[in-house]
Design a protein around this motif. Structure first.
Motif, PDB file in Angstrom:
ATOM      1  N   PHE A 193      39.398  31.346  59.311  1.00  0.00           N
ATOM      2  CA  PHE A 193      39.948  30.978  57.732  1.00  0.00           C
ATOM      3  C   PHE A 193      41.295  31.039  57.485  1.00  0.00           C
ATOM      4  O   PHE A 193      41.719  31.742  56.672  1.00  0.00           O
ATOM      5  N   GLY A 194      41.998  31.176  59.024  1.00  0.00           N
ATOM      6  CA  GLY A 194      44.175  31.261  58.847  1.00  0.00           C
ATOM      7  C   GLY A 194      44.082  32.754  59.495  1.00  0.00           C
ATOM      8  O   GLY A 194      42.920  33.688  59.494  1.00  0.00           O
ATOM      9  N   THR A 195      45.178  33.491  58.779  1.00  0.00           N
ATOM     10  CA  THR A 195      45.396  34.799  59.361  1.00  0.00           C
ATOM     11  C   THR A 195      46.553  36.020  58.202  1.00  0.00           C
ATOM     12  O   THR A 195      46.300  36.429  58.824  1.00  0.00           O
ATOM     13  N   TRP A 196      45.850  35.273  57.042  1.00  0.00           N
ATOM     14  CA  TRP A 196      46.603  36.129  55.988  1.00  0.00           C
ATOM     15  C   TRP A 196      46.370  36.975  56.098  1.00  0.00           C
ATOM     16  O   TRP A 196      46.657  38.218  55.327  1.00  0.00           O
ATOM     17  N   LYS A 197      44.539  37.349  56.202  1.00  0.00           N
ATOM     18  CA  LYS A 197      43.542  38.507  55.752  1.00  0.00           C
ATOM     19  C   LYS A 197      44.409  39.180  57.377  1.00  0.00           C
ATOM     20  O   LYS A 197      44.097  41.053  56.784  1.00  0.00           O
ATOM     21  N   ILE A 198      45.532  39.196  58.207  1.00  0.00           N
ATOM     22  CA  ILE A 198      46.078  40.400  58.334  1.00  0.00           C
ATOM     23  C   ILE A 198      46.909  40.992  58.700  1.00  0.00           C
ATOM     24  O   ILE A 198      47.327  42.611  57.367  1.00  0.00           O
ATOM     25  N   GLU A 199      47.616  40.503  56.628  1.00  0.00           N
ATOM     26  CA  GLU A 199      48.746  40.869  55.856  1.00  0.00           C
ATOM     27  C   GLU A 199      47.784  41.534  55.101  1.00  0.00           C
ATOM     28  O   GLU A 199      47.971  42.235  54.701  1.00  0.00           O
ATOM     29  N   VAL A 200      46.623  41.954  54.520  1.00  0.00           N
ATOM     30  CA  VAL A 200      45.609  41.882  53.494  1.00  0.00           C
ATOM     31  C   VAL A 200      45.085  43.668  54.628  1.00  0.00           C
ATOM     32  O   VAL A 200      45.496  44.744  53.826  1.00  0.00           O
ATOM     33  N   LEU A 201      45.176  43.084  55.279  1.00  0.00           N
ATOM     34  CA  LEU A 201      44.605  44.361  56.551  1.00  0.00           C
ATOM     35  C   LEU A 201      45.741  45.590  56.261  1.00  0.00           C
ATOM     36  O   LEU A 201      45.441  47.073  56.331  1.00  0.00           O
ATOM     37  N   GLY A 239      60.830  33.930  48.056  1.00  0.00           N
ATOM     38  CA  GLY A 239      60.298  32.840  49.690  1.00  0.00           C
ATOM     39  C   GLY A 239      59.997  32.224  49.294  1.00  0.00           C
ATOM     40  O   GLY A 239      59.621  30.978  49.863  1.00  0.00           O
ATOM     41  N   HIS A 240      58.562  32.168  48.238  1.00  0.00           N
ATOM     42  CA  HIS A 240      57.621  31.083  48.123  1.00  0.00           C
ATOM     43  C   HIS A 240      57.993  30.779  46.744  1.00  0.00           C
ATOM     44  O   HIS A 240      58.256  31.247  45.683  1.00  0.00           O
ATOM     45  N   ASP A 241      57.251  29.476  46.517  1.00  0.00           N
ATOM     46  CA  ASP A 241      56.938  29.128  45.403  1.00  0.00           C
ATOM     47  C   ASP A 241      55.293  28.910  45.092  1.00  0.00           C
ATOM     48  O   ASP A 241      54.606  28.325  45.509  1.00  0.00           O
ATOM     49  N   HIS A 242      54.801  29.569  44.622  1.00  0.00           N
ATOM     50  CA  HIS A 242      53.412  29.554  44.186  1.00  0.00           C
ATOM     51  C   HIS A 242      52.926  29.531  43.121  1.00  0.00           C
ATOM     52  O   HIS A 242      51.514  29.165  42.341  1.00  0.00           O
ATOM     53  N   ARG A 286      39.049  33.898  49.356  1.00  0.00           N
ATOM     54  CA  ARG A 286      39.984  34.129  49.030  1.00  0.00           C
ATOM     55  C   ARG A 286      40.738  33.758  50.100  1.00  0.00           C
ATOM     56  O   ARG A 286      40.883  34.413  51.850  1.00  0.00           O
ATOM     57  N   VAL A 287      41.769  32.393  50.905  1.00  0.00           N
ATOM     58  CA  VAL A 287      42.211  32.311  52.268  1.00  0.00           C
ATOM     59  C   VAL A 287      43.643  32.591  52.183  1.00  0.00           C
ATOM     60  O   VAL A 287      44.316  32.509  53.338  1.00  0.00           O
ATOM     61  N   GLY A 288      43.902  32.551  51.102  1.00  0.00           N
ATOM     62  CA  GLY A 288      45.669  33.397  51.420  1.00  0.00           C
ATOM     63  C   GLY A 288      46.376  33.902  49.756  1.00  0.00           C
ATOM     64  O   GLY A 288      45.230  33.388  48.917  1.00  0.00           O
ATOM     65  N   GLN A 289      47.214  33.583  49.714  1.00  0.00           N
ATOM     66  CA  GLN A 289      47.964  34.376  48.174  1.00  0.00           C
ATOM     67  C   GLN A 289      46.955  34.033  46.812  1.00  0.00           C
ATOM     68  O   GLN A 289      46.792  34.757  46.504  1.00  0.00           O
ATOM     69  N   GLY A 290      47.326  32.828  46.981  1.00  0.00           N
ATOM     70  CA  GLY A 290      46.666  31.880  46.053  1.00  0.00           C
ATOM     71  C   GLY A 290      46.208  30.637  46.246  1.00  0.00           C
ATOM     72  O   GLY A 290      46.320  29.897  45.459  1.00  0.00           O
ATOM     73  N   SER A 291      45.527  30.774  47.565  1.00  0.00           N
ATOM     74  CA  SER A 291      44.520  29.804  48.117  1.00  0.00           C
ATOM     75  C   SER A 291      42.654  29.679  47.370  1.00  0.00           C
ATOM     76  O   SER A 291      42.527  31.471  48.729  1.00  0.00           O
ATOM     77  N   TYR A 292      42.512  29.453  47.521  1.00  0.00           N
ATOM     78  CA  TYR A 292      40.505  30.049  47.717  1.00  0.00           C
ATOM     79  C   TYR A 292      40.160  28.532  48.440  1.00  0.00           C
ATOM     80  O   TYR A 292      40.300  27.715  49.047  1.00  0.00           O
ATOM     81  N   ALA A 293      38.350  29.124  49.064  1.00  0.00           N
ATOM     82  CA  ALA A 293      37.698  28.268  50.188  1.00  0.00           C
ATOM     83  C   ALA A 293      37.034  28.471  48.977  1.00  0.00           C
ATOM     84  O   ALA A 293      36.258  29.216  48.747  1.00  0.00           O
ATOM     85  N   CYS A 294      35.833  27.367  49.160  1.00  0.00           N
ATOM     86  CA  CYS A 294      34.715  27.090  48.466  1.00  0.00           C
ATOM     87  C   CYS A 294      33.250  26.397  49.087  1.00  0.00           C
ATOM     88  O   CYS A 294      33.845  25.504  49.557  1.00  0.00           O
ATOM     89  N   ILE A 295      32.525  26.831  49.283  1.00  0.00           N
ATOM     90  CA  ILE A 295      30.786  26.165  49.313  1.00  0.00           C
ATOM     91  C   ILE A 295      30.519  26.393  48.393  1.00  0.00           C
ATOM     92  O   ILE A 295      30.133  26.600  47.641  1.00  0.00           O
ATOM     93  N   LEU A 296      30.124  24.786  47.673  1.00  0.00           N
ATOM     94  CA  LEU A 296      29.470  24.580  46.838  1.00  0.00           C
ATOM     95  C   LEU A 296      27.741  23.042  46.759  1.00  0.00           C
ATOM     96  O   LEU A 296      27.977  22.293  47.715  1.00  0.00           O
TER      97      LEU A 296
END
Length: 330
Positions: free
Chosen positions: A96-104, A163-166, A281-291
């Motif tokens: 699910f991407g590399t964003w959690k490298i930043e969180v780590l 630098g972002h537009d959230h 969460r898979v990004g700063q303002g992005s989510y994944a879901c299983i429904l």
């Protein structure tokens, strides 16, 4: 029946081969660049203080120089995380991407910050019990210079989140987020910012204590302010540990988007009951879901995916339908 899907806002995530890309995080080159600048400025100040402390035989200069080294390390860690997340963004090993490298990185930085607070507390306690001679003029000049450097770094980092537009295109709940909210969401940038802010706060406290000691002879103010500063830094680090740890552990089921998903399903013209729901969460303002949904009439997962598409923060949606007549796993 299971169908993974992406919202319209993430259509660019599909590759030419038809497979879904897992690069959900948005790159923030401005934040990466500003973090590097802050790191080099901090390193230069650190080297100057250590050399100056050795040359002038000043323990105050040496101590502050080594203290600043922890913040230079944290800024370097933040910069490295931005680079690693960007360069590995399309590495298929990251589900699910590399964003959690930043969180780590932010979590690790928070641990370092907690260590700095503990060290400040121990050193201040020792100084309170065993006071020593303080060279007030030299120490005040150092504290003022350190404060100026930290304010410059803080400005660089706080301005780096632009630098972002959230903002989200749908106006049902979120609206435009403030700059403070954007900085709060970028945990890596927030960690670097808190390190610099903590150093600035300790510099302010030091200046107040040193002036008090010089003018009124209150030598105890210096270690007392150190204890206050340690408590403040400790509080910030614990808050950062909590927020980054929550993301790393996927403890996101209290996020507003979960209630939004439930509202969409409850209001759907096609009756459906939620049997299972996972959101992370898979990004700063992005989510994944299983429904997983139990429906009373035949329909397709695509129908519910379109219903959820209004929530642009849902960038990876997997829908499983339990059709009429199928067994329901209890």
């Amino acid at each position: 029946m299971t169908t993974p899907a992406a919202s319209p806002s993430s259509a660019k995530a599909w590759t030419d081969t038809g497979r879904h890309s897992h690069a959900f995080g948005e790159a923030n080159p401005l934040a990466e660049r500003r973090t590097r600048w802050a790191m080099w400025i901090t390193l230069a100040m650190m080297v100057a203080e250590i050399i100056g402390g050795w040359y002038y035989n000043s323990m105050a200069l040496l101590a502050d120089g080594w203290h600043m080294s922890s913040h230079a390390l944290a800024l370097g860690l933040a910069a490295f995380a931005y680079v690693a997340a960007r360069k590995l963004a399309h590495d298929r090993r990251f589900s699910f991407g590399t964003w959690k490298i930043e969180v780590l990185a932010s979590y690790t930085s928070a641990i370092c910050l907690l260590g700095v607070a503990l060290l400040m507390l121990i050193q201040s306690g020792e100084r309170l019990l065993n006071p020593g001679a303080i060279h007030y003029d030299e120490a005040i000049a150092l504290a003022v210079l350190g404060l100026a450097v930290n304010l410059v770094c803080a400005w660089l980092l706080k301005d780096g989140h632009h630098g972002h537009d959230h903002g989200h295109g749908h106006g049902h709940a979120h609206g435009d987020e403030s700059h403070a909210d954007e900085l709060h969401h970028d945990l890596n940038l927030r960690a670097a910012y808190i390190h610099v802010l903590a150093d600035a706060a300790t510099s302010v406290l030091a200046i107040l204590a040193l002036f008090g000691g010089k003018l009124w002879g209150a030598d105890w103010l210096d270690p007392a302010m150190g204890i206050v500063g340690a408590g403040l830094v400790g509080k910030w680090s614990l808050g950062l540990l909590r927020d980054s740890g929550k993301v790393l552990l996927d403890a996101e089921m209290d996020a507003p988007v979960v209630a939004e998903i439930e509202e969409v399903i409850a209001a759907s013209p096609v009756p459906a009951r939620i049997r299972d729901l996972h959101v992370w969460r898979v990004g700063q303002g992005s989510y994944a879901c299983i429904l997983s949904l139990e429906v009373d009439v035949p329909t397709t997962p695509e129908y519910f995916r379109q219903q959820l598409a209004v929530h642009e923060e849902l960038v990876h949606i997997t829908v499983e339908l339990i059709q009429p007549g199928e067994a329901v796993a209890r």
